[in-house]
Motif scaffolding. Structure first.
Motif, short mmCIF file in Angstrom:
data_model
loop_
_atom_site.label_atom_id
_atom_site.label_comp_id
_atom_site.label_asym_id
_atom_site.label_seq_id
_atom_site.Cartn_x
_atom_site.Cartn_y
_atom_site.Cartn_z
N SER A 1 -10.21 -11.26 -41.45
CA SER A 1 -8.78 -11.12 -41.19
C SER A 1 -8.02 -10.37 -42.28
O SER A 1 -6.91 -9.88 -42.03
N THR A 2 -8.58 -10.27 -43.44
CA THR A 2 -7.85 -9.62 -44.54
C THR A 2 -8.52 -8.30 -44.92
O THR A 2 -9.72 -8.11 -44.71
N PRO A 3 -7.73 -7.36 -45.52
CA PRO A 3 -8.33 -6.10 -45.97
C PRO A 3 -9.44 -6.32 -46.99
O PRO A 3 -10.43 -5.58 -47.01
N GLU A 4 -9.28 -7.35 -47.83
CA GLU A 4 -10.29 -7.63 -48.83
C GLU A 4 -11.63 -8.02 -48.20
O GLU A 4 -12.70 -7.54 -48.62
N SER A 5 -11.57 -8.89 -47.18
CA SER A 5 -12.81 -9.32 -46.53
C SER A 5 -13.44 -8.17 -45.76
O SER A 5 -14.67 -8.04 -45.71
N GLN A 6 -12.61 -7.30 -45.18
CA GLN A 6 -13.15 -6.16 -44.45
C GLN A 6 -13.84 -5.20 -45.42
O GLN A 6 -14.88 -4.61 -45.09
N GLU A 7 -13.24 -5.02 -46.59
CA GLU A 7 -13.85 -4.13 -47.58
C GLU A 7 -15.15 -4.71 -48.10
O GLU A 7 -16.14 -3.98 -48.30
N MET A 8 -15.17 -6.07 -48.26
CA MET A 8 -16.35 -6.71 -48.82
C MET A 8 -17.48 -6.82 -47.81
O MET A 8 -18.64 -6.50 -48.11
N TYR A 9 -17.13 -7.29 -46.58
CA TYR A 9 -18.18 -7.59 -45.60
C TYR A 9 -18.38 -6.49 -44.57
O TYR A 9 -19.38 -6.49 -43.84
N GLY A 10 -17.42 -5.55 -44.47
CA GLY A 10 -17.50 -4.52 -43.43
C GLY A 10 -18.82 -3.78 -43.38
O GLY A 10 -19.40 -3.61 -42.29
N PRO A 11 -19.36 -3.32 -44.48
CA PRO A 11 -20.61 -2.54 -44.44
C PRO A 11 -21.84 -3.41 -44.20
O PRO A 11 -22.93 -2.88 -43.92
N GLN A 12 -21.69 -4.73 -44.34
CA GLN A 12 -22.85 -5.60 -44.22
C GLN A 12 -23.25 -5.81 -42.76
O GLN A 12 -22.50 -5.53 -41.83
N SER A 13 -24.45 -6.36 -42.58
CA SER A 13 -24.97 -6.62 -41.23
C SER A 13 -24.13 -7.70 -40.53
O SER A 13 -23.62 -8.63 -41.17
N CYS A 14 -24.05 -7.56 -39.21
CA CYS A 14 -23.26 -8.52 -38.42
C CYS A 14 -23.87 -9.92 -38.41
O CYS A 14 -23.22 -10.88 -37.96
N VAL A 15 -25.11 -10.06 -38.89
CA VAL A 15 -25.73 -11.39 -38.91
C VAL A 15 -25.03 -12.30 -39.92
O VAL A 15 -25.25 -13.50 -39.92
N THR A 16 -24.16 -11.70 -40.75
CA THR A 16 -23.45 -12.47 -41.77
C THR A 16 -22.64 -13.60 -41.14
O THR A 16 -22.64 -14.74 -41.64
N PHE A 17 -21.94 -13.28 -40.08
CA PHE A 17 -21.08 -14.29 -39.42
C PHE A 17 -21.62 -14.69 -38.03
O PHE A 17 -20.88 -15.19 -37.20
N MET A 18 -22.87 -14.44 -37.82
CA MET A 18 -23.50 -14.76 -36.54
C MET A 18 -23.94 -16.21 -36.49
O MET A 18 -24.41 -16.77 -37.49
N ASN A 19 -23.78 -16.84 -35.34
CA ASN A 19 -24.36 -18.17 -35.12
C ASN A 19 -25.85 -17.97 -34.85
O ASN A 19 -26.23 -17.39 -33.83
N ARG A 20 -26.68 -18.44 -35.76
CA ARG A 20 -28.12 -18.21 -35.66
C ARG A 20 -28.81 -19.20 -34.72
O ARG A 20 -30.01 -19.06 -34.45
N ASP A 21 -28.07 -20.17 -34.26
CA ASP A 21 -28.66 -21.17 -33.37
C ASP A 21 -27.79 -21.38 -32.12
O ASP A 21 -27.34 -22.49 -31.85
N PRO A 22 -27.55 -20.33 -31.38
CA PRO A 22 -26.74 -20.51 -30.16
C PRO A 22 -27.58 -21.20 -29.08
O PRO A 22 -28.82 -21.24 -29.16
N LEU A 23 -26.91 -21.69 -28.08
CA LEU A 23 -27.63 -22.26 -26.93
C LEU A 23 -28.19 -21.10 -26.11
O LEU A 23 -27.44 -20.21 -25.70
N ILE A 24 -29.49 -21.09 -25.89
CA ILE A 24 -30.16 -20.06 -25.11
C ILE A 24 -30.87 -20.74 -23.95
O ILE A 24 -31.67 -21.66 -24.15
N VAL A 25 -30.56 -20.31 -22.74
CA VAL A 25 -31.14 -20.94 -21.55
C VAL A 25 -31.69 -19.88 -20.61
O VAL A 25 -31.24 -18.72 -20.63
N ASP A 26 -32.64 -20.26 -19.78
CA ASP A 26 -33.19 -19.35 -18.78
C ASP A 26 -32.23 -19.24 -17.60
O ASP A 26 -31.52 -20.19 -17.26
N GLU A 27 -32.22 -18.08 -16.98
CA GLU A 27 -31.29 -17.82 -15.88
C GLU A 27 -31.50 -18.74 -14.68
O GLU A 27 -30.61 -18.93 -13.86
N LYS A 28 -32.68 -19.36 -14.57
CA LYS A 28 -32.98 -20.22 -13.43
C LYS A 28 -32.64 -21.69 -13.69
O LYS A 28 -32.91 -22.54 -12.84
N LEU A 29 -32.03 -21.96 -14.83
CA LEU A 29 -31.70 -23.34 -15.16
C LEU A 29 -30.59 -23.86 -14.24
O LEU A 29 -29.56 -23.20 -14.04
N ASN A 30 -30.80 -25.04 -13.69
CA ASN A 30 -29.81 -25.67 -12.81
C ASN A 30 -28.51 -25.92 -13.57
O ASN A 30 -28.51 -26.31 -14.73
#
Length: 410
Positions: free
Chosen positions: A74-103
């Motif tokens: 949200s701030t220019p400082e954070s954009q300058e610091m984290y902008g060039p870094q990989s998006c995995v920085t703020f990624m949820n590494r354990d999202p719910l993953i389900v198969d398309e056929k799940l009821n």
């Protein structure tokens, strides 16, 4: 494992199907090498985008939630610091993953178990292990609500048709009563579409047999009991003399207990404890007498020259229940019925209805008062008087039970 084609990642129309794939939207994913500034620009371009999937070689590895990401950037400082870094920085590494056929029903439980973040960010849907799309929990809730509404509609229609069947099964008895007594009123109003009350009338050469009964329960369970009991009653009448309603009650008691497994020591029985209360009677044309036997059901008798009713009480023993002895014998009572005698019998749905200023039962006294006020009228007028008094008493209170009564001059 074959990799999916480029078209695999194109946004497609959501298909409303009753499984996870039917509520997912194929959002073009980003790779782990995508920078945070690129993700920021992506969210800025697509303001409807809630979550962005992160996929590596077609396999999902995480989910970026818009609100979480925008808060961190949200701030220019954070954009300058984290902008060039990989998006995995703020990624949820354990999202719910389900198969398309799940009821969807199973999916809803998994969403709740996975926590609040999943409720907000959604979940990833896969096909054969590859990324397929992102599911919205809001869309999931809407879909479940729609499915439930459709299921309820189907159930309602089924019950409505069951009501048609139940009434059709008793139509012959109603027609028999109409042909037998030209001054009678029969009211049958289930609390729900179908009910646990039933009636039976049969004409014979020297008289006629009648029964008004209240089976255990109301609604669908009660209706099942009426089907069972009315069938057993016909067999009991064939086995016994219709002139002996007490014997028919005893025969019906034994049949119900055997059929439902309610005979024998209580500790050996199942969960069923069902039966009926009711009034069974035989009217002799020549003698003008009513032979009466009943289980917890009174008969109101008003002679032409009497100021008030005589109440003929039945036995305080239900029919077919676990605690009813297999060999129980109901009492027979013979009542003289000279021309003009008025008789009234009802299930407890009328007597027990709560209402009035003090929220008490309608009771037998109000039944007598309603009838006495119209005692010289035909049975249909008297029946309407009872219904009107009942409705006024009930007012805005919910109906407690099925309602059935018979008013007649034999």
């Amino acid at each position: 494992m074959d990799l999916p084609s480029v078209d695999y990642f194109k946004r497609q129309t959501v298909h409303r199907l009753p499984y996870a794939g039917g509520i997912s939207t194929e959002i073009a994913p980003v790779s782990p090498e995508t920078t945070n500034i690129a993700v920021l620009n992506r969210f800025a371009r697509d303001r409807d985008l809630v979550s962005l999937p992160v996929v590596s070689l077609g396999v999902p590895v995480g989910l970026i939630h818009r609100n979480t990401f925008m808060s961190e950037m949200s701030t220019p400082e954070s954009q300058e610091m984290y902008g060039p870094q990989s998006c995995v920085t703020f990624m949820n590494r354990d999202p719910l993953i389900v198969d398309e056929k799940l009821n969807l029903e199973v999916l809803s439980f998994r969403v709740v178990d996975h926590g609040e973040q999943t409720l907000a960010a959604g979940f990833i849907v896969t096909r054969d292990g590859f990324y397929s799309g992102v599911g919205s929990c809001l869309r999931l809730m809407r879909m479940i609500a729609d499915l439930q509404a459709e299921k309820n509609r189907q159930i309602r229609h089924s019950i409505e048709y069951a009501g048609v069947i139940q009434q059709a099964l008793m139509r012959a008895a109603r027609e028999t009563l109409a042909k037998t007594s030209n001054d009678s009123e029969l009211v049958w109003e289930p609390r729900d579409v179908v009910g646990g009350d039933f009636y039976h009338f049969a004409r014979f050469q020297d008289g006629w047999f009648g029964a008004v009964a209240d089976c255990t329960g109301h609604g669908v369970p009660g209706a099942f009991m009426t089907l069972i009991t009315s069938s057993l009653l016909v067999q009991a009448i064939e086995h016994c003399s219709p002139q002996d309603p007490a014997a028919i009650l005893s025969e019906l008691n034994r049949a119900i207990k055997r059929l439902l497994g309610q005979a024998g020591p209580r500790e050996d029985l199942g969960q069923s404890d069902d039966g009926l209360d009711g009034a069974f009677f035989w009217f002799d044309d020549a003698k003008r007498t009513l032979t009466y036997a009943a289980a917890k059901t009174p008969l109101f008798v008003l002679n032409q020259d009497s100021d008030d009713f005589v109440v003929v009480d039945g036995d305080r023993m239900g029919v077919g229940y676990v605690d009813t002895p297999m060999d129980y014998q109901w009492r027979t009572q013979v009542i003289d019925a000279p021309q003009g005698t008025l008789m009234f019998v009802t299930t407890d749905g009328l007597v027990d209805q709560i209402g009035g200023p003090k929220q008490t039962a309608f009771g037998k006294r109000r039944i007598r008062e309603s009838i006495l006020a119209q005692r010289n009228e035909r049975a249909d007028v008297i029946g309407m008087s009872v219904i009107n008094a009942y409705s006024l008493w009930q007012a805005d209170q919910p109906r407690r039970d099925d309602l059935t009564f018979l008013c007649f001059r034999p």
